[in-house]
Design a protein around this motif. Structure first.
Motif, PDB file in Angstrom:
ATOM      1  N   GLN A  73      -0.879 -43.978 -52.511  1.00 25.88           N
ATOM      2  CA  GLN A  73       0.261 -43.865 -51.587  1.00 25.88           C
ATOM      3  C   GLN A  73      -0.172 -44.224 -50.178  1.00 25.88           C
ATOM      4  O   GLN A  73       0.508 -44.951 -49.453  1.00 25.88           O
ATOM      5  N   ASP A  74      -1.324 -43.696 -49.809  1.00 23.42           N
ATOM      6  CA  ASP A  74      -1.858 -43.932 -48.475  1.00 23.42           C
ATOM      7  C   ASP A  74      -2.090 -45.433 -48.225  1.00 23.42           C
ATOM      8  O   ASP A  74      -1.713 -45.973 -47.187  1.00 23.42           O
ATOM      9  N   ILE A  75      -2.685 -46.107 -49.207  1.00 24.30           N
ATOM     10  CA  ILE A  75      -2.991 -47.541 -49.053  1.00 24.30           C
ATOM     11  C   ILE A  75      -1.703 -48.366 -48.952  1.00 24.30           C
ATOM     12  O   ILE A  75      -1.613 -49.305 -48.163  1.00 24.30           O
ATOM     13  N   MET A  76      -0.689 -47.971 -49.720  1.00 24.55           N
ATOM     14  CA  MET A  76       0.548 -48.762 -49.737  1.00 24.55           C
ATOM     15  C   MET A  76       1.482 -48.402 -48.578  1.00 24.55           C
ATOM     16  O   MET A  76       2.419 -49.151 -48.286  1.00 24.55           O
ATOM     17  N   ALA A  77       1.218 -47.259 -47.925  1.00 24.70           N
ATOM     18  CA  ALA A  77       2.134 -46.780 -46.875  1.00 24.70           C
ATOM     19  C   ALA A  77       2.171 -47.705 -45.662  1.00 24.70           C
ATOM     20  O   ALA A  77       3.208 -47.857 -45.023  1.00 24.70           O
ATOM     21  N   THR A  78       1.042 -48.306 -45.335  1.00 23.62           N
ATOM     22  CA  THR A  78       0.998 -49.144 -44.132  1.00 23.62           C
ATOM     23  C   THR A  78       0.554 -50.553 -44.488  1.00 23.62           C
ATOM     24  O   THR A  78      -0.215 -50.743 -45.437  1.00 23.62           O
ATOM     25  N   PRO A  79       1.022 -51.554 -43.740  1.00 17.93           N
ATOM     26  CA  PRO A  79       0.577 -52.923 -44.019  1.00 17.93           C
ATOM     27  C   PRO A  79      -0.868 -53.139 -43.597  1.00 17.93           C
ATOM     28  O   PRO A  79      -1.424 -52.339 -42.835  1.00 17.93           O
ATOM     29  N   MET A  80      -1.463 -54.193 -44.118  1.00 18.85           N
ATOM     30  CA  MET A  80      -2.769 -54.623 -43.624  1.00 18.85           C
ATOM     31  C   MET A  80      -2.607 -54.988 -42.162  1.00 18.85           C
ATOM     32  O   MET A  80      -1.693 -55.735 -41.803  1.00 18.85           O
ATOM     33  N   PRO A  81      -3.490 -54.482 -41.295  1.00 21.64           N
ATOM     34  CA  PRO A  81      -3.376 -54.831 -39.876  1.00 21.64           C
ATOM     35  C   PRO A  81      -3.666 -56.318 -39.661  1.00 21.64           C
ATOM     36  O   PRO A  81      -4.393 -56.926 -40.443  1.00 21.64           O
ATOM     37  N   PRO A  82      -3.096 -56.907 -38.603  1.00 26.45           N
ATOM     38  CA  PRO A  82      -3.320 -58.327 -38.328  1.00 26.45           C
ATOM     39  C   PRO A  82      -4.799 -58.625 -38.108  1.00 26.45           C
ATOM     40  O   PRO A  82      -5.534 -57.760 -37.647  1.00 26.45           O
TER      41      PRO A  82
END
Ligand code: GDP
Ligand code: MN
Length: 387
Positions: A73-82
């Motif tokens: 959940q944690d990994i999918m919660a935020t996008p990969m940073p630029p």
């Protein structure tokens, strides 16, 4: 087309390259259910096209189903940073759950085309892992290379020589030649431009695995494998590709840039030449746009609106070479598109040459539009108007 790690590893399996057992999942629950049914330590990895997941905290470990769910959940919660490779970042829509390997060494191994020698080049380094770019910049002598003569092909001695020259840990030696043979085989079988294993892991109990995969396929070779069409549909479009698709263009027909001169041309080559002409005239282009074949009013309007609504264009330079696409058809398209568009109006500079040029010019003249004579003249005019 670039593949996700799990897709690349599917190809690896087919070539007999050892990959850790695992499961691709699109939800945290699916990932947790897989771990519930399979004891052990697991690594949970974001599936994105960008590199640098480890450094971005998108590769994490879990010991049981509960942890797997939280971590996923944690990994999918935020996008990969630029990052430098993708300044917009990338959302994480799926994950790969894999057996956690007890890593002793991380090596690097890849095959690509060397443009100078026009040969496939196999590259190997004993410094694999997350800092290979730094290795390439500062310790490039530690990367062993072999330029393959394709008339002869790959033989295991090449792999042995590379392992020796790169000073790979002796633990790699037995498995290594077949792994390189595997990527060489895949490179040709599927028409790849790059296949990279980083890291190629040596475990503390002496096993060797491709722990990551990066595969770039040649878009002109996708026909070699019908399932690539389906894979392509699962891959995310970036913002420019999405806009292009919405405008009815191919996903590679449109790219945005920072400048103020909007461009529309037919054919990718002319579109790039148009951008060069703008640059040579001292201006900055707002976009690349190849209208493709045929240019009816709807298509021209879609392209016009795409550029004025989504770039900083202050002027539009339309550069058409009439070949199969006739100039009169394009001229009609331009006139009608501008009469019907609801979007903001910017000054137009039109260059129209080729099949049915006179007829096209007459249609434009009737609509009080006068095309320029040459591409350079058009670029200079557009740059002036954009100031
Ligand atoms: P990338 O950062 O996007 O290239 O993702 P990788 O798949 O290469 O993973 C990044 C790093 O995570 C690797 O270089 C390893 O150090 C670590 N890692 C990945 N899988 C495992 C594993 O199974 N066990 C251990 N101990 N570390 C791992
Ligand atoms: Mn990696």
């Amino acid at each position: 087309m670039n593949l996700m790690e799990y897709q690349g590893k599917e190809l690896f399996r087919r070539a007999g390259i050892p990959v850790p057992r695992g499961q691709h999942a699109t939800t945290a629950d699916d990932a947790a259910n897989f771990v519930k049914a399979n004891d052990g330590d697991w690594v949970i990895k974001a599936q994105v096209l960008m590199g640098g997941r480890g450094k971005a905290g998108k590769v994490k470990f879990a010991k049981n189903a509960g942890e797997t769910k939280t971590v996923a959940q944690d990994i999918m919660a935020t996008p990969m940073p630029p990052n430098r490779q993708n300044p917009k970042g990338e959302s994480v829509n799926s994950i790969l759950v894999e057996e956690k390997l007890p890593i002793a060494k991380e090596a690097y191994c890849a095959i690509a085309i060397d443009r100078t020698t026009k040969k496939p080049v196999i590259m190997v380094s004993r410094f694999g892992g997350m800092d290979i770019e730094e290795v390439a910049e500062n310790h490039s002598d530690s990367i062993a290379k072999f330029f393959v003569d394709t008339a002869i092909g790959y033989s295991p001695f090449i792999g042995r020589e590379l392992a020796f020259n790169a000073q790979l840990d002796p633990g790699y030696r037995k498995a290594f030649p077949a792994i390189v043979g595997g990527i060489y085989d895949l490179f040709f079988r599927y028409g790849a431009k790059l296949i990279e294993i980083n890291p190629l892991v040596l475990t503390s109990d002496g096993r060797v695995f491709a722990s990551d995969s990066k595969v770039e396929l040649d878009d002109d070779a996708l026909y070699k494998n019908p399932e690539f069409k389906q894979w392509e549909e699962t891959l995310p479009l970036d913002e420019d590709e999405t806009l292009a698709a919405q405008a009815g263009l191919g996903t590679r027909n449109f790219r945005r840039f920072e400048g103020t001169v909007g461009t529309i041309a037919n054919g990718a080559g002319l579109a790039m030449a148009t951008m060069d002409a703008v640059k040579n005239a001292g201006g900055d282009f707002a976009n690349f746009l190849d209208v493709g074949g045929g240019a009816n009013a709807e298509r021209v309007r879609n392209c016009y609106e795409l550029v004025v609504n989504h770039t900083g264009a202050k002027v539009m330079f339309i550069n058409i070479f009439g070949g199969i696409t006739r100039c009169d058809e394009v001229a009609n398209g331009i006139v009608e598109a501008l009469n019907t568009t609801q979007s903001r109006k910017v000054p137009l500079v039109i260059r129209l040459t080729g099949t049915n040029e006179e007829e096209g010019r007459r249609i434009l003249a009737d609509a009080k539009m006068k095309p320029v004579e040459t591409m350079d003249e058009g670029a200079a005019e557009a740059v002036k108007l954009a100031r």
